[in-house]
Design an enzyme around this catalytic site. Structure first.
Site, PDB file in Angstrom:
ATOM      1  N   THR A   1       0.824  -1.205   0.000  1.00 54.68           N
ATOM      2  CA  THR A   1       0.000   0.000   0.000  1.00 54.68           C
ATOM      3  C   THR A   1       0.857   1.254   0.000  1.00 54.68           C
ATOM      4  O   THR A   1       0.482   2.276  -0.572  1.00 54.68           O
ATOM      5  CB  THR A   1      -0.929   0.002   1.223  1.00 54.68           C
ATOM      6  OG1 THR A   1      -1.740  -1.171   1.194  1.00 54.68           O
ATOM      7  CG2 THR A   1      -1.819   1.226   1.250  1.00 54.68           C
TER       8      THR A   1
ATOM      9  N   TYR B   1       6.135 -12.455   4.955  1.00 54.54           N
ATOM     10  CA  TYR B   1       4.984 -11.887   4.257  1.00 54.54           C
ATOM     11  C   TYR B   1       4.785 -12.655   2.965  1.00 54.54           C
ATOM     12  O   TYR B   1       5.640 -12.616   2.074  1.00 54.54           O
ATOM     13  CB  TYR B   1       5.250 -10.406   4.005  1.00 54.54           C
ATOM     14  CG  TYR B   1       4.184  -9.628   3.269  1.00 54.54           C
ATOM     15  CD1 TYR B   1       2.899 -10.146   3.063  1.00 54.54           C
ATOM     16  CD2 TYR B   1       4.452  -8.354   2.794  1.00 54.54           C
ATOM     17  CE1 TYR B   1       1.935  -9.421   2.399  1.00 54.54           C
ATOM     18  CE2 TYR B   1       3.488  -7.610   2.125  1.00 54.54           C
ATOM     19  CZ  TYR B   1       2.241  -8.145   1.920  1.00 54.54           C
ATOM     20  OH  TYR B   1       1.295  -7.417   1.253  1.00 54.54           O
TER      21      TYR B   1
ATOM     22  N   LYS C   1       2.568 -13.229   7.855  1.00 56.24           N
ATOM     23  CA  LYS C   1       1.430 -12.508   7.286  1.00 56.24           C
ATOM     24  C   LYS C   1       1.006 -13.237   6.014  1.00 56.24           C
ATOM     25  O   LYS C   1       1.813 -13.408   5.099  1.00 56.24           O
ATOM     26  CB  LYS C   1       1.781 -11.063   6.975  1.00 56.24           C
ATOM     27  CG  LYS C   1       0.644 -10.297   6.318  1.00 56.24           C
ATOM     28  CD  LYS C   1       1.119  -8.941   5.884  1.00 56.24           C
ATOM     29  CE  LYS C   1       0.116  -8.297   4.954  1.00 56.24           C
ATOM     30  NZ  LYS C   1       0.656  -7.085   4.330  1.00 56.24           N
TER      31      LYS C   1
END
Length: 312
Positions: free
Chosen positions: A67, A155, A184
């Protein structure tokens, strides 16, 4: 810091950009684009956004993830954004800095910088041009983890990184490397979260990175939700977490369904593009996304405004 307790809503700030770029006499930058999103990092806007997220009640801040357009920042911009975000957090909540680079050397360099700047943990996303085999993935993560003393969050986001980490591989890395302590999962497959819990008897903290799976992930045992949604709808996001923690699953379902249209829209339209448009609607100008990403079009902006109003 190996015992960092991280739970709840881990909020992603976007990386704001100042207007314009280093353009020519016609106001266009040297690449022939309009300069939108091509200015440097706007540290004042980033500070304001981090303050908003913490004041809203988010439990941790995670700058420089997908993001945050980390892939579109040069090294100096990345350093500036990391330092500004960590200074804004100022120890009020845990700060988890996203680390990704095509090379292991680059990822190590960024992880070390984040640690020196005050990150409580680093979230490591492998990026690949060439397809990586398991031996190469293990070598990459081990080298980054060995370079720092703070906890490392693995991740998995195959859609953006080009690397898909199986639950078995991630659990193997957690067991092999002392300061890899968290995972994650952003593949969009909730079965992988159940598998993580199964493989570790529920002992491994894992975090959901797929917005539409938020409720299902908490049901599967996720310790937290890593999301940009609090930039736009912090109230409903935090209300969902409170309901889940209280065991009020009927309320949690109602709260989740009310915010789901926003979650689906911002994911489908690209998080940097849609979140930046939404922040502008809410009165915080963070600039546009960086090319090749484009600002949200007028029809999309109008639709987003409707969805934000409906979500409360």
């Amino acid at each position: 810091m190996a015992g960092l307790a991280l739970e709840g809503i881990i909020a992603y700030p976007v990386t704001p950009f100042a207007p314009g770029g280093e353009g020519g006499a016609d106001g266009r930058d040297e690449g022939g684009v309009d300069g939108h999103g091509e200015g440097g990092v706007d540290t004042d806007a980033l500070t304001a956004l981090v303050d908003r997220l913490i004041d809203a009640g988010c439990h941790a801040i995670a700058p420089l993830g997908s993001t945050g357009e980390s892939a579109y920042l040069d090294d100096q911009e990345w350093h500036t954004a990391a330092e500004a975000a960590l200074a804004a957090v100022a120890g009020r909540v845990p700060a988890v800095v996203g680390v990704a680079d095509l090379t292991t050397r680059g990822a190590v360099r960024r992880a070390r910088f984040a640690e020196r700047a005050g990150a409580d943990a680093v979230m490591v996303l492998p990026q690949a041009y060439w397809k990586l085999d398991e031996r190469e993935v293990v070598g990459h993560f081990t080298a980054v983890a060995d370079a720092v003393t703070v906890p490392v969050m693995l991740y998995n986001n195959p859609a953006t990184s080009g690397v898909d980490l199986s639950p078995e591989l991630m659990v193997s890395l957690v067991r092999r490397v002392e300061n890899i302590t968290m995972v994650k999962e952003s593949s969009g497959d909730v079965r992988r979260m159940h598998r993580l819990a199964q493989l570790t008897d529920g002992a491994l903290p894992f975090y959901n990175g797929s917005n539409p799976l938020a409720l299902a992930a908490f049901s599967a045992g996720a310790a937290g939700w890593c999301t940009a949604a609090p930039c736009l709808i912090p109230g409903p996001v935090l209300e969902l977490h409170r309901a889940v923690r209280a065991g009020e699953w009927d309320l949690a379902l109602d709260v989740f369904q009310r915010q789901l249209p926003v979650l689906e829209f911002i994911l489908g339209g690209g998080l940097p593009t849609t979140v930046k448009a939404g922040l502008a609607l809410l009165g915080l100008d963070v600039g546009g996304p960086r090319r090749p990403l484009l600002p949200l079009d007028p029809a999309g902006t109008a639709r987003l405004a409707e969805l934000l109003a409906a979500a409360g």
